[in-house]
Design an enzyme around this catalytic site. Structure first.
Site, PDB file in Angstrom:
ATOM      1  N   CYS A 131       0.812  -1.217   0.000  1.00 44.22           N
ATOM      2  CA  CYS A 131       0.000   0.000   0.000  1.00 44.22           C
ATOM      3  C   CYS A 131       0.847   1.269   0.000  1.00 44.22           C
ATOM      4  O   CYS A 131       0.568   2.218  -0.749  1.00 44.22           O
ATOM      5  CB  CYS A 131      -0.951  -0.006   1.194  1.00 44.22           C
ATOM      6  SG  CYS A 131      -0.185  -0.472   2.757  1.00 44.22           S
ATOM      7  N   HIS A 244      -2.940   6.311   4.495  1.00 47.94           N
ATOM      8  CA  HIS A 244      -1.515   6.491   4.772  1.00 47.94           C
ATOM      9  C   HIS A 244      -1.046   7.861   4.279  1.00 47.94           C
ATOM     10  O   HIS A 244      -1.489   8.338   3.231  1.00 47.94           O
ATOM     11  CB  HIS A 244      -0.683   5.432   4.048  1.00 47.94           C
ATOM     12  CG  HIS A 244      -0.852   4.037   4.568  1.00 47.94           C
ATOM     13  ND1 HIS A 244      -1.511   3.741   5.736  1.00 47.94           N
ATOM     14  CD2 HIS A 244      -0.417   2.843   4.063  1.00 47.94           C
ATOM     15  CE1 HIS A 244      -1.478   2.423   5.930  1.00 47.94           C
ATOM     16  NE2 HIS A 244      -0.825   1.866   4.939  1.00 47.94           N
TER      17      HIS A 244
END
Length: 341
Positions: A131, A244
Site C-alpha cells: 500500500c 496512509h
C-alpha cells in the site's frame, strides 16, 4: 468465458481489503456474472451483500476455482502461496494482494497508472504492490519521466487499517480504555498504538531496516524499472484509522522546482493536487479516506539541495493502496483482451 460477464472470486472476502474489493467491484460496475466469496473456516456461512443480493461466504479449498475467470486474493501470503497456483491451473487469472509474489522476476508487479505495459497474455498471476509503495510510485513516475530522479527519502505515517481489521479494533479499544483510565493490552502491535507512534512496521532485518521499509525500496525499483534507484524509507505506524501519509524528499539530476513539479502532478493520472497553504489546504487522512486518487500537497523547494523538492502524499490504503488497485489491474486485463467478457 461468459457472454454476459465474468465469474469472479474474492479470496479473503471478510477482511478489511476483501470487503473493499466487493464494494469497488460494484461501484465501478465491473462485469461480474457471478461473484464467489471465500474465506477461512471461521467465516464460512456469513452473508455479504453485492448488487442488492446476499452472497454466502464459502470455505476456501482446492475446488474453489472451477470456472473462475479472475480471482482477487487478499488472504495473506501463506494462503496465496497455497492456492494461487491451484487457481491458475483451474483456468483463473490471479491478482494477488499479498507479498508472496511481488519480487518474483517473472510475475508483474503492477500499478496501472505506472506500468500496465507489463501485463500480457502470459500474466496468470499479477502482484498488487504494498500500500505505501503504490501511492509513492504514482507520484514519482510522472516526475521521473520529465526529470530523472537521483535520490528519494520517504517517511511514512501509516494507518492501522494497513494491519487489518484486528488492528483497527485494537486502536478503538485502546482509545476507549485510555479515556476510562483502564489497561489496554497490545496484541497486534509491539507497543500501545493509541496516542503513540511506532517507528516499526513488520520485523527488523539485518542492517536495521524493517521488512516494510525494504518492501518499499525493492518494489519501487521494480515498478519504476529503476534497479539502482537510491531510496531510503522510514515506516511509522500512527494512531489513524485509515489512509496512509508520506513525507517525500526527491532529488533530481536535471532541472526541477516546486512550480514545475506542481504542473506535472496537476496533469497526471490518478493524482489530485490539494495545495493552498494560505488557506491551510493540504491532504489529510480524515478527508482522503474513501477517495480513489492519490493526493499531493505541501509541494515546495528543498533549499538545502539543488533540484530537490518536498511533497506530502496521502492516499486511502484500503482503496488505492489495495482493493482499488487490484480491481484496476483486472480492468486493464479486460482492456487488453487478456480477460474477455
Amino acid at each position: 468465458m461468459n457472454m454476459s460477464g465474468l465469474q469472479v472470486a474474492v479470496v479473503g472476502a471478510t477482511g478489511a481489503v476483501g470487503n473493499e474489493m466487493i464494494r469497488i467491484l460494484e461501484e465501478r460496475d465491473f462485469p461480474v456474472e457471478q461473484l464467489h466469496l471465500y474465506a477461512s473456516e471461521r467465516s464460512e456461512g456469513k452473508n455479504l451483500e453485492f448488487q442488492g443480493s446476499k452472497i454466502i461466504v464459502k470455505k476456501l479449498d482446492e475446488n474453489s476455482f472451477k470456472d473462475i475467470d479472475v480471482a482477487l486474493f487478499s488472504a495473506g501470503a501463506s494462503r496465496s502461496i497455497e492456492f494461487a497456483q491451484i487457481a491458475v491451473q483451474s483456468g483463473a487469472i490471479v491478482v494477488d494482494n499479498s507479498s508472496a509474489f511481488r519480487m518474483e522476476p517473472n510475475i508483474p508487479l503492477v500499478v496501472p497508472e505506472v506500468n500496465s505495459h507489463c501485463l500480457n497474455s502470459e500474466s496468470r498471476i499479477i502482484a498488487n504492490p504494498n500500500c505505501s509503495t503504490i501511492q509513492l510510485v504514482v507520484v514519482l513516475n510522472p516526475l521521473h519521466k520529465i526529470s530523472r530522479i537521483k535520490r528519494v527519502v520517504v517517511s511514512t505515517y501509516q494507518a492501522v487499517s494497513g494491519a487489518g481489521q484486528k488492528a483497527i479494533d485494537e486502536l478503538d479499544f485502546q482509545v476507549k480504555a485510555k479515556i476510562k483510565s483502564e489497561e489496554s493490552p497490545s496484541e497486534n502491535f509491539p507497543h500501545q498504538i493509541a496516542f503513540n507512534c511506532l517507528p516499526q512496521i513488520d520485523i527488523f532485518l539485518e542492517g536495521g531496516n524493517t521488512k516494510e521499509e525494504l518492501k518499499m525500496i525493492n518494489e519501487t525499483r521494480k515498478i519504476l524499472e529503476f534497479d539502482d534507484l537510491p531510496l531510503s524509507a522510514t515506516c511509522v505506524r500512527v494512531p489513524v484509522y485509515n489512509s496512509h501519509s508520506e513525507s517525500v524528499n526527491i532529488e533530481f539530476y536535471e532541472d526541477m522546482d516546486s512550480e514545475k513539479a506542481r504542473a506535472i502532478l496537476n496533469g497526471s493520472e490518478g493524482i489530485e493536487v490539494l495545495d493552498d497553504i494560505e488557506k491551510l489546504v493540504y491532504p489529510m487522512p480524515i478527508d482522503i479516506s474513501g477517495e480513489d486518487d492519490v493526493y499531493v500537497g505541501r509541494i515546495r523547494d528543498d533549499d538545502s539541495l539543488c533540484n530537490t523538492i518536498n511533497l506530502w502524499v496521502v492516499s486511502d490504503n484500503l482503496r488505492k493502496g489495495a482493493a482499488l488497485n487490484a480491481v484496476q489491474i483486472a480492468e486493464c486485463l479486460l482492456e487488453k483482451n487478456i480477460l474477455e467478457v
